[in-house]
Design a protein around this motif. Sequence first.
Motif, PDB file in Angstrom:
ATOM      1  N   LEU A 183       0.829  -1.206   0.000  1.00 42.03           N
ATOM      2  CA  LEU A 183       0.000   0.000   0.000  1.00 42.03           C
ATOM      3  C   LEU A 183       0.863   1.255   0.000  1.00 42.03           C
ATOM      4  N   CYS A 184       1.927   1.259   0.811  1.00 39.78           N
ATOM      5  CA  CYS A 184       2.821   2.424   0.833  1.00 39.78           C
ATOM      6  C   CYS A 184       3.441   2.664  -0.535  1.00 39.78           C
ATOM      7  N   ASP A 231       1.351   6.537  -7.051  1.00 44.27           N
ATOM      8  CA  ASP A 231       0.183   7.255  -7.555  1.00 44.27           C
ATOM      9  C   ASP A 231       0.262   8.748  -7.238  1.00 44.27           C
ATOM     10  N   VAL A 232       0.724   9.108  -6.042  1.00 45.33           N
ATOM     11  CA  VAL A 232       0.845  10.525  -5.710  1.00 45.33           C
ATOM     12  C   VAL A 232       1.924  11.181  -6.573  1.00 45.33           C
ATOM     13  N   GLU A 233       3.024  10.504  -6.806  1.00 45.71           N
ATOM     14  CA  GLU A 233       4.062  11.064  -7.681  1.00 45.71           C
ATOM     15  C   GLU A 233       3.507  11.299  -9.075  1.00 45.71           C
ATOM     16  N   ARG A 234       2.691  10.346  -9.566  1.00 39.64           N
ATOM     17  CA  ARG A 234       2.096  10.517 -10.893  1.00 39.64           C
ATOM     18  C   ARG A 234       1.133  11.695 -10.911  1.00 39.64           C
ATOM     19  N   ARG A 235       0.271  11.799  -9.902  1.00 41.36           N
ATOM     20  CA  ARG A 235      -0.743  12.850  -9.893  1.00 41.36           C
ATOM     21  C   ARG A 235      -0.132  14.244  -9.712  1.00 41.36           C
ATOM     22  N   THR A 236       0.991  14.305  -9.018  1.00 44.60           N
ATOM     23  CA  THR A 236       1.643  15.607  -8.808  1.00 44.60           C
ATOM     24  C   THR A 236       2.738  15.863  -9.846  1.00 44.60           C
ATOM     25  N   ARG A 237       2.825  14.979 -10.850  1.00 48.83           N
ATOM     26  CA  ARG A 237       3.820  15.106 -11.927  1.00 48.83           C
ATOM     27  C   ARG A 237       5.240  15.257 -11.365  1.00 48.83           C
ATOM     28  N   GLY A 238       5.502  14.445 -10.362  1.00 44.67           N
ATOM     29  CA  GLY A 238       6.831  14.439  -9.770  1.00 44.67           C
ATOM     30  C   GLY A 238       7.059  15.512  -8.732  1.00 44.67           C
ATOM     31  N   GLN A 261      -1.211  19.479  -3.919  1.00 46.03           N
ATOM     32  CA  GLN A 261      -0.511  18.316  -3.392  1.00 46.03           C
ATOM     33  C   GLN A 261      -1.287  17.687  -2.239  1.00 46.03           C
ATOM     34  N   GLN A 262      -1.843  18.504  -1.365  1.00 46.52           N
ATOM     35  CA  GLN A 262      -2.657  17.984  -0.270  1.00 46.52           C
ATOM     36  C   GLN A 262      -3.844  17.184  -0.814  1.00 46.52           C
ATOM     37  N   ALA A 263      -4.477  17.724  -1.843  1.00 48.84           N
ATOM     38  CA  ALA A 263      -5.629  17.048  -2.435  1.00 48.84           C
ATOM     39  C   ALA A 263      -5.226  15.704  -3.030  1.00 48.84           C
ATOM     40  N   ALA A 264      -4.068  15.649  -3.680  1.00 47.89           N
ATOM     41  CA  ALA A 264      -3.589  14.395  -4.265  1.00 47.89           C
ATOM     42  C   ALA A 264      -3.303  13.365  -3.179  1.00 47.89           C
ATOM     43  N   VAL A 265      -2.662  13.776  -2.109  1.00 43.18           N
ATOM     44  CA  VAL A 265      -2.342  12.880  -0.997  1.00 43.18           C
ATOM     45  C   VAL A 265      -3.616  12.279  -0.415  1.00 43.18           C
ATOM     46  N   MET A 266      -4.611  13.113  -0.139  1.00 38.42           N
ATOM     47  CA  MET A 266      -5.829  12.625   0.490  1.00 38.42           C
ATOM     48  C   MET A 266      -6.664  11.776  -0.464  1.00 38.42           C
TER      49      MET A 266
END
Length: 346
Positions: free
Chosen positions: A55-56, A62-69, A265-270
């Motif tokens: 999961l980690c 997924d967060v790296e992808r959504r925030t484009r790195g 970034q907060q939105a992507a994390v959550m």
Amino acid sequence: MSVMTRAAMSRRAMLGAIATTPLWMQSAWAQPNNLKISHQFPGGSIAQGDFRDRLCRMFAADVERRTRGGLKFSIYPGSTLMGPNAQFPALRSGALDMALVPLSYAGTDAPEANIGLMPGLVTSYEQGYAWKNAPVGRELTRILNEQGLVVVSWIWQAGGVASRGKPILHPEDVAGLKVRGGSHEMDRLLLDAGATVVNMPSNEIQAAMRAGTLDAALTSSTSLMSFRLQDTSRSLTTARGGAYWFMFEPLMMSRTVFDRLSKQQQAAVMAVGADLETFALRAARADDAAVAAVYQATGARVVDLNAEALRKWQSIARANAWREFGERNGNCAKLLELAEQSIAMI
């Protein structure tokens, strides 16, 4: 020209260069945040291994992808970054970015955390996951936020009992044994049933059972396998027929770190954290079933908890463990009240 004058001109030149540089080039100069995720469980890959480690890794990708790195992650399994009990203080201070850790490990400093491993309070995954949007979950989120913690993924796990001797089914079965419970209230339950309590994180159980300093241990189905407790056990009580041991084991972020992130970034994390809760639920249930076959393969006797035994454990838990928790402070009293209300609504 003085040194101070040259320094001022150099600074003006640098600022001017930045001002005239295209935005895309300015963003290329910026280094992405590289956040550390710690946990105590065996490492693996996205595709294989302990589902908590998986999961980690899924979260990080997924967060790296959504925030484009814009956000990157380094994962430290098996307590390679710090010990299990050091993670909560580090999260609160901002010295650690993220951790997937049993909430009850924070119970010594924050007694409210023990609501996450309260014997017999949560007895199904449906009940545990319903907390997230129920008053009890909102109150727990508020308390943790005030303590510097942000819950990113709600993860619940059922647990069973590995034993070096006979199966642990009814409360009277622990009388005279040295047993690991996992939280202050679980320990109180075991003491009331006649056991001697031994405190330790789950990654130390196997060595203690091998040495004979521990007779039995309650832990999650996943940990029963990941830490190879079958190698030192003759009996197993599974969670397939129900459980009085349900642990809240969230993926968490330091609030100090979370507040430094941009809104995007907060939105992507959550969002990613919430998406992975379905995976966690499915994986935990699969491990509840798989653990029986793992222990049977070693010749261990496998039994399932039944409704009669569950009622016995709950009756003992209500008498002291729940009562004492509610008396610790106002937050604990409110959490227990809200949790009991959620039981009544089921």
